[in-house]
Design an enzyme around this catalytic site. Structure first.
Site, PDB file in Angstrom:
ATOM      1  N   GLU A  26      34.528 -47.286 -34.369  1.00 45.40           N
ATOM      2  CA  GLU A  26      33.459 -46.290 -34.602  1.00 45.40           C
ATOM      3  C   GLU A  26      32.196 -47.282 -35.000  1.00 45.40           C
ATOM      4  OE1 GLU A  26      30.931 -45.201 -36.208  1.00 45.40           O
ATOM      5  OE2 GLU A  26      31.339 -43.442 -37.733  1.00 45.40           O
TER       6      GLU A  26
ATOM      7  N   GLU B  87      24.394 -51.069 -33.805  1.00 48.67           N
ATOM      8  CA  GLU B  87      25.197 -51.721 -34.758  1.00 48.67           C
ATOM      9  C   GLU B  87      25.835 -53.124 -33.953  1.00 48.67           C
ATOM     10  OE1 GLU B  87      27.507 -49.232 -37.046  1.00 48.67           O
ATOM     11  OE2 GLU B  87      25.908 -48.240 -38.199  1.00 48.67           O
TER      12      GLU B  87
END
Length: 712
Positions: free
Chosen positions: A144, A153
């Site tokens: 995730e 990210e």
């Protein structure tokens, strides 16, 4: 052990170095994270669980022992799902130590400590082999690692490293695949956040700098709750395009890539804006899909899941172009290892060389670096601009202010004094704001002399570009000096007859941080004429108790999460939320988060800019009765500025809609939100009320607040 931490004081443009406990940064990280939001995202959790069960079953069907690598485990939830689904062992990687410690507690509390190993490292630092972090490579990869832009990210480098070093060939990944979608639209509203538009005044136009119109802007994504942008606010120029997909079960490259999608224009218009979102296929069959699509793409918008940790993206094309209905177009997306950017070409002019990486947009005019997108939208707000122009041209009555005994608010006696004109031919004006056009307005409206304080060199250069674009260089004198350092000599021996501000300051986060204008006014007191006009003449702090449709989830705690006990995580969040700094209001753009007013909007404290900042604290306390039933999640707090006694501007609540009290908020500012630890159910009778206590500390410029809900 204590550590010294720097703390900004935006209201007074100051900075403190204060002693904090060694867990200070940890508490702030947890309190401001989206962990609660993710735990409450039942759609996300359900889809991950279904995808994990499918992956584990697939590997077991091959007759293999299931070894899972969970990168970015957070609470350990996905690892526990994997073991529950039948995985033999799971390596759960979490680089943030406090979270890794919490995950270890949660894993032990649920009895999975023999099958889940928490590794407190970045995945790229993990080693594989006997006696090392992982004894063998994994055949199921769970991650995730996504943000609103999907790859922001560092998902691609992490996957690239994992496939090379940590997982077996032929591993099964959950999610299996991500797909990015985009749609070309024309929208005056959205484009107003990207480029400064001409401003009409006095029968002429104030033009933006040519350099800004020729600038492609910044490459950073504009991430918003796109569901709150009405489809009536944009025109669809093309269909939803599938831009590219990433198969996470196969080796992934973080090298720059570009992809194009061809389509026929559905209507004519100005191509300026691209809306984008992505889906996750949790299994190879594509039957388990977690989508980020905005609610208006659903046949029933109420069925769209809400989440704040993943939203949607708005991208602005480097240059707008006119397109015609039926025209063949090619929309291109490029990405590096962390960001995306878009461009549009006519299919006939499309680059023949396949994977050509077009230049990433970068600001060359400096204006997009000085003014963020909400600020550009604010400068383009015609109604707001008209309010300031009307105030400058207005006549107003000198106000008699007095404060009630309990200090609840100030009142003005408008009829007691004669009307005075704000801007006159002999006015000497001084503007105090960051990157404001008000001083330019004052000059165009006929002021004798206009000065503007611009302490940041880049901001000063942008305002100089505006002056040059309108042949006004030298008509407004920009002073690179702080209010405390300003002298009569800097003003050419003049005294200030009109002090003006929006007020807007780039360092402001919470509404009352813009009270820095009051401190500037105080520092300039010796340079003001005795009859000087201050615009705005006052600011009023307003509050309303609200029931949020969804925003409450980011600060709420859940008792269960897919059947797993995550109380150690809840306790950690609660401890962080109880920490001193986190008990304060926090900034949120409430136009993105629907809510209902359960009380009337009330003015609770007034700041009189016609006077200097007082030496003693301002205190206001009272109660606000409930007028509607509902679940009170907290309070919204904002400022309204009285430009004159007849003209005001709100940076908060702009309208209440219908009997339900639906709130409409300014799109250009963030409001303060004070969340209650646990909400209150109210029947809406006047026997129940919010009791409040506000204290304005003149030394820090901070507004401290405390609330309680009681029955009268």
């Amino acid at each position: 052990m204590s550590a010294f931490c720097g703390r900004a004081k935006p209201s007074v443009c100051g900075f403190d170095c204060v002693a904090e406990g060694e867990e200070y940064d940890y508490h702030q990280e947890i309190a401001r994270s989206s962990y609660a939001d993710m735990l409450y995202d039942q759609d996300r959790n359900k889809k991950y669980y279904e995808g994990i069960r499918a992956a584990v079953a697939h590997v077991k069907a091959r007759g293999e022992r299931v070894t899972v690598l969970d990168i970015g485990t957070g609470t350990g939830l996905l690892s526990m799902m994997a073991v529950t689904a039948g995985a033999d062992f799971c390596y759960a990687v979490e680089v943030f130590k406090p979270m890794a410690d919490a995950a270890k507690c949660i894993v032990e509390k649920n009895g999975f400590q023999d099958k889940i190993k928490i590794i407190n490292k970045h995945s790229t630092d993990i080693s594989v082999g006997l006696g090392k972090d992982m004894e063998l490579k994994a055949n199921v990869l769970i991650t995730e690692l996504f943000d609103t832009e999907l790859i922001g990210e560092g998902a691609l480098p992490s996957y690239e490293h994992a496939h090379r070093n940590l997982v077996q060939e032929g591993c099964v990944a959950v999610p299996h695949k991500a797909t990015v979608y985009a749609q070309l639209v024309d929208s005056e509203l959205l484009w107003s956040w990207a480029q400064l538009q001409p401003i009409e005044m006095q029968g002429t136009q104030l033009l933006p700098p040519p350099a800004m119109g020729n600038c492609s802007g910044t490459h950073s994504v504009c991430d918003i709750q796109l569901s709150q942008i009405s489809p009536h606010s944009f025109t669809l120029l093309g269909p939803v395009c599938t831009m590219f997909s990433v198969d996470f079960s196969k080796p992934v490259s973080s090298a720059p890539q570009s992809y194009s999608s061809q389509f026929v224009a559905q209507t004519s218009g100005q191509a300026r804006v691209v809306l984008s979102w992505w889906d996750l296929d949790m299994d190879p069959s594509g039957t388990i899909v977690c989508t980020m699509a905005p609610s208006w793409t659903y046949s029933n918008p109420k069925m769209a899941p809400w989440r704040d940790h993943w939203m949607q993206s708005v991208y602005f094309l480097p240059a707008p172009c006119r397109i015609d209905k039926g025209e063949d177009l090619s929309l291109t997306v490029c990405h590096d290892d962390y960001s995306l950017w878009y461009s549009l070409q006519s299919s006939s002019r499309q680059h023949s060389k396949g994977n050509m990486i077009l230049p990433r947009p970068s600001c060359t005019c400096q204006a997009h670096l000085v003014w963020d997108r909400p600020r550009i939208g604010e400068l383009n707000d015609k109604v707001r601009t008209e309010s300031y122009i009307n105030a400058l041209r207005n006549s107003f009555h000198l106000s008699l202010y007095w404060r009630s005994g309990c200090g609840d608010r100030c009142f003005s006696g408008k009829a007691r004094f004669p009307a005075l004109q704000v801007l006159k031919e002999d006015s000497v004006c001084l503007g105090v704001s960051d990157g404001s056009l008000l001083p330019v307005f004052a000059h165009l409206l006929g002021a004798k002399k206009v000065f503007s304080l611009e302490n940041f060199s880049m901001t000063k250069q942008v305002i100089e570009q505006v002056l040059d674009a309108n042949s006004l260089r030298g008509q407004v004198e920009l002073l690179d000096i702080s209010p405390e350092q300003l002298t009569s000599k800097d003003l050419g021996g003049e005294q200030i007859s009109l002090l003006i501000g929006e007020p807007y300051f780039s360092t402001s986060l919470l509404p009352w941080h813009s009270l820095f204008f009051w401190y500037c006014r105080t520092a300039l007191a010796g340079l003001l004429r005795p009859d000087a006009t201050i615009l705005p003449c006052s600011a009023t702090l307003h509050m309303v108790a609200v029931e949020f449709q969804d925003l409450w989830r980011i600060r709420a705690l859940c008792n269960t999460c897919e059947g797993f006990d995550v109380t150690p995580m809840e306790e950690m969040i609660q401890k962080s939320l109880d920490f001193r700094e986190s008990r304060e209001a926090e900034p949120h753009p409430l136009w993105e988060y629907p809510c209902r007013a359960l009380t009337k909007s009330s003015a609770v404290m007034t700041f009189d800019f016609t006077q200097c900042v007082p030496q003693q604290p301002l205190i206001s306390h009272g109660s606000l009765p409930f007028i509607r039933s509902g679940h009170c999640h907290g309070l919204a707090v904002w400022l309204e500025y009285d430009l004159t006694t007849d003209v005001s501007v709100s940076v908060g609540l702009t309208k209440l809609i219908g009997d339900q009290g639906l709130c409409e908020w300014s799109r250009h500012s963030k409001q303060g939100v004070y969340f209650f630890r646990s909400g209150w159910e109210t029947s809406g009778t006047d026997r129940e009320a919010v009791f409040y206590n506000f204290v304005f500390d003149p030394n820090s410029g901070n507004v401290e607040m405390d609330f309680d809900v009681k029955s009268n």
